[in-house]
Design a protein around this motif. Structure first.
Motif, short mmCIF file in Angstrom:
data_model
loop_
_atom_site.label_atom_id
_atom_site.label_comp_id
_atom_site.label_asym_id
_atom_site.label_seq_id
_atom_site.Cartn_x
_atom_site.Cartn_y
_atom_site.Cartn_z
N LEU A 92 0.83 -1.20 0.00
CA LEU A 92 0.00 0.00 0.00
C LEU A 92 0.86 1.25 0.00
O LEU A 92 1.75 1.39 0.85
CB LEU A 92 -0.93 0.02 1.22
CG LEU A 92 -2.32 -0.60 1.00
CD1 LEU A 92 -2.21 -2.07 0.64
CD2 LEU A 92 -3.18 -0.41 2.23
N PRO A 93 0.65 2.16 -0.96
CA PRO A 93 1.42 3.41 -0.97
C PRO A 93 1.28 4.15 0.35
O PRO A 93 0.20 4.15 0.98
CB PRO A 93 0.78 4.19 -2.12
CG PRO A 93 0.15 3.16 -2.99
CD PRO A 93 -0.31 2.07 -2.07
N ALA A 94 2.35 4.80 0.78
CA ALA A 94 2.39 5.42 2.10
C ALA A 94 1.31 6.48 2.30
O ALA A 94 0.76 6.62 3.39
CB ALA A 94 3.77 6.02 2.34
N ASP A 95 1.01 7.25 1.28
CA ASP A 95 0.04 8.34 1.43
C ASP A 95 -1.32 8.01 0.84
O ASP A 95 -2.12 8.90 0.57
CB ASP A 95 0.58 9.61 0.75
CG ASP A 95 0.75 9.43 -0.76
OD1 ASP A 95 0.76 8.27 -1.22
OD2 ASP A 95 0.87 10.46 -1.46
N SER A 96 -1.58 6.73 0.65
CA SER A 96 -2.81 6.34 -0.04
C SER A 96 -4.01 6.45 0.89
O SER A 96 -3.90 6.49 2.12
CB SER A 96 -2.70 4.92 -0.59
OG SER A 96 -2.62 3.98 0.46
N LEU A 97 -5.17 6.46 0.26
CA LEU A 97 -6.45 6.47 0.95
C LEU A 97 -7.22 5.22 0.54
O LEU A 97 -6.81 4.48 -0.34
CB LEU A 97 -7.24 7.73 0.57
CG LEU A 97 -6.56 9.07 0.88
CD1 LEU A 97 -7.31 10.21 0.19
CD2 LEU A 97 -6.49 9.30 2.38
N GLN A 98 -8.37 5.02 1.18
CA GLN A 98 -9.23 3.91 0.84
C GLN A 98 -10.63 4.40 0.52
O GLN A 98 -11.16 5.29 1.21
CB GLN A 98 -9.30 2.91 2.00
CG GLN A 98 -8.00 2.17 2.27
CD GLN A 98 -7.67 1.15 1.19
OE1 GLN A 98 -8.47 0.28 0.88
NE2 GLN A 98 -6.47 1.28 0.62
N ILE A 99 -11.22 3.86 -0.52
CA ILE A 99 -12.64 4.10 -0.80
C ILE A 99 -13.44 3.24 0.17
O ILE A 99 -13.14 2.07 0.39
CB ILE A 99 -12.98 3.73 -2.25
CG1 ILE A 99 -12.14 4.58 -3.22
CG2 ILE A 99 -14.46 3.93 -2.52
CD1 ILE A 99 -12.14 4.07 -4.64
N VAL A 100 -14.46 3.82 0.77
CA VAL A 100 -15.26 3.12 1.78
C VAL A 100 -16.21 2.15 1.10
O VAL A 100 -16.94 2.52 0.17
CB VAL A 100 -16.04 4.13 2.63
CG1 VAL A 100 -16.92 3.40 3.65
CG2 VAL A 100 -15.09 5.09 3.35
N GLN A 101 -16.22 0.91 1.57
CA GLN A 101 -17.11 -0.10 1.02
C GLN A 101 -18.44 -0.07 1.75
O GLN A 101 -18.49 -0.16 2.99
CB GLN A 101 -16.49 -1.49 1.16
CG GLN A 101 -17.40 -2.64 0.75
CD GLN A 101 -17.80 -2.60 -0.73
OE1 GLN A 101 -16.93 -2.52 -1.59
NE2 GLN A 101 -19.08 -2.66 -1.01
N ASP A 102 -19.53 0.07 1.01
CA ASP A 102 -20.85 -0.08 1.60
C ASP A 102 -21.01 -1.50 2.14
O ASP A 102 -20.42 -2.45 1.62
CB ASP A 102 -21.95 0.14 0.56
CG ASP A 102 -21.95 1.55 0.00
OD1 ASP A 102 -21.56 2.48 0.72
OD2 ASP A 102 -22.37 1.71 -1.17
#
Length: 509
Positions: A155-165
């Motif tokens: 996982l890239p250090a500054d990455s984010l995640q899209i929230v899963q419904d």
């Protein structure tokens, strides 16, 4: 004052059925037109059969020879305005207390923001109507990891995640269609401009890259090149999965879904393009390569030549086998993403079963299962079919979808969530179990039918294309004279589109 009425027949075998009529009266005011709509049809959650809509000068508007057509576009704009809120709430979050957010809520009955709903709604039409609010809503579904977690090196250090419904079997990775977010993001990248686009593009890339890398670890099956996870949108397992799978979440989690895999493809393709914009050739090549491989895997893993359709789901095996179940969202997305070539796309649209008032979202229907996804028409799925039909000039499918969307919006005085598949009603027999007024993706779908299909307005990052698709049948609905679309804003510039209509002819089959 201008007036128009339009009658709609009942389902052919409905013994108690009758023609239902919608009437519109149009008057002028200092701010624009005022539409007074009246329906004879019974509405689901109210006894009121009248709606008044006043145009606002800042909003897009349509001017044609049909007062009713103009009114229904104004209705979609008004439904979007009613869904524009300053706070959202849901009983599962913060004990149901309001959460500040200048967002689009999902509908009258759905007062929160769901990833798939806002993503598809934005892709269909909200990005054109209000890109700033749509962007705020989409970004609400992006999050960093909680502090203190040890994350995988991939996982890239500054990455984010899209929230899963949450889906019927829980959240990620049983459900992995959070990547549907990419469809909405792509539309916003074409409508935002300047600093707003740059900021959104940066966050979008961080969210997509982080989500892609996480899904690659948790949901990707190298044996067949597909991603595991529940179907997108069809996430109530009692409705569309086999009875023996309902209590077997492993089966749902390890099977593959056409719709969800097309969403993964869109996420990879968009991430590759954003990486290229950033000058990161290594990541651009990585994601573009994965996208090309997934595209081939979707064609290989879901296409059923004997049926002329892509299957909705596979068995939970590795490698998986396609199951003879089909859904129009997945099929439309595979067409609109150009995974299906033109010949296959035309075959899909002519092969999939339709009913008089629309396209059922899922086929074949589940026996002895109440109506919601099962035995239902959903206008947003119909809108996706219409846009897919416009891409490949499938006239019969386009006209059928056009009539379905107009009928639903007119009779209900609202862009409703869904309808029973035969009668077209929002309640008949045992469902639909839930049908919200002004459902956000239904609103987006109606807007997209008018702006993207009929007027052909296609925003792009460096301009826009015009590619109107107007069949003889749809043209007949627009009345005499010209058709005009006013009030669009592209990159800060006001845009108006005028169609010089050919003479009216009898509608084609």
């Amino acid at each position: 004052m201008r007036e128009e009425s339009l009658s709609f027949p009942p389902y052919p075998t409905e013994l108690s059925g009758r023609d239902e009529t919608v009437e519109v009266r149009v008057t002028s005011s200092s701010g624009g037109r005022v539409f007074d709509l009246t329906t004879t049809a019974e509405r689901r959650d109210t006894s009121v059969r009248h709606r008044q809509i006043a145009e606002r000068s800042a909003d897009p508007r349509v001017v044609t020879g049909s007062p009713l057509f103009d009114a229904l576009f104004a209705q979609a704009v008004d439904d979007a305005r009613l869904n524009a809120v300053s706070s959202i709430r849901d009983g599962a979050y913060r004990y149901g207390e309001p959460i500040p957010c200048e967002c689009f809520q999902t509908g009258e009955k759905w007062t929160y923001v769901w990833t798939r709903d806002v993503s598809y709604a934005t892709h269909l039409g909200l990005a054109v109507l209000d890109p700033e609010r749509a962007a705020t809503t989409l970004l609400y579904k992006v999050s960093p990891f909680r502090d203190g977690l040890t994350l995988p090196d991939e996982l890239p250090a500054d990455s984010l995640q899209i929230v899963q419904d949450t889906g019927s079997g829980g959240s990620w990775p049983v459900s992995t269609d959070r990547v549907s977010w990419a469809f909405g993001a792509e539309a916003l990248l074409d409508t935002l401009h300047g600093a707003a686009r740059a900021a959104f593009a940066d966050t979008a890339y961080r969210a997509l890259s982080g989500t892609i890398e996480a899904d690659r670890l948790a949901a990707f099956d190298a044996a067949d090149g597909l991603y595991r996870g529940e179907q997108s949108f069809l996430d109530w397992r009692d409705q569309t999965y086999a009875p023996w799978a309902i209590d077997d979440l492993t089966t749902i989690a390890t099977s593959k879904a056409l719709s969800t895999n097309v969403c993964h493809y869109k996420a990879l393709d968009l991430a590759a393009r954003l990486a290229a914009e950033r000058g990161d050739k290594a990541k651009a090549d990585r994601y573009a390569g994965w996208a090309a491989e997934l595209r081939a895997a979707i064609d290989r893993g879901f296409w059923l030549e004997g049926k002329g359709l892509y299957a909705s789901i596979t068995t939970p095996d590795s490698p998986a086998l396609p199951v003879e179940k089909f859904d129009m969202l997945g099929l439309s997305l595979v067409i609109r993403s150009w995974i299906a070539g033109r010949e296959r796309a035309a075959r899909v649209l002519s092969t999939y079963p339709h009913v008089p008032f629309g396209v059922p979202v899922y086929y074949p229907a589940q026996a002895d299962v109440f109506c919601y996804h099962n035995r239902a028409i959903w206008p947003f799925v119909t809108a996706y079919e219409l846009l897919a039909a416009a891409e490949v000039q499938a006239v019969a499918a386009f006209d059928h979808a056009f009539d379905s969307l107009v009928r639903a919006a007119a009779l209900n005085l609202d862009n409703v969530e869904n309808q029973e598949w035969l009668t077209g009603r929002t309640w008949f027999d045992d469902g639909p179990r839930i049908s919200s007024a002004r459902q956000l993706w239904s609103v987006g779908g109606y807007l997209g039918m008018v702006t993207a299909a009929l007027f052909g307005y296609r925003p792009e990052a460096d301009g826009f294309r015009l590619a109107p698709f107007l069949t003889a049948h749809a043209r007949d609905r627009l009345g005499e004279g010209r058709a005009e679309l006013h009030g669009l804003v592209h990159h800060g510039k006001r845009v108006a589109i005028t169609l010089d209509l050919p003479p009216r002819v009898a509608a084609q089959g």
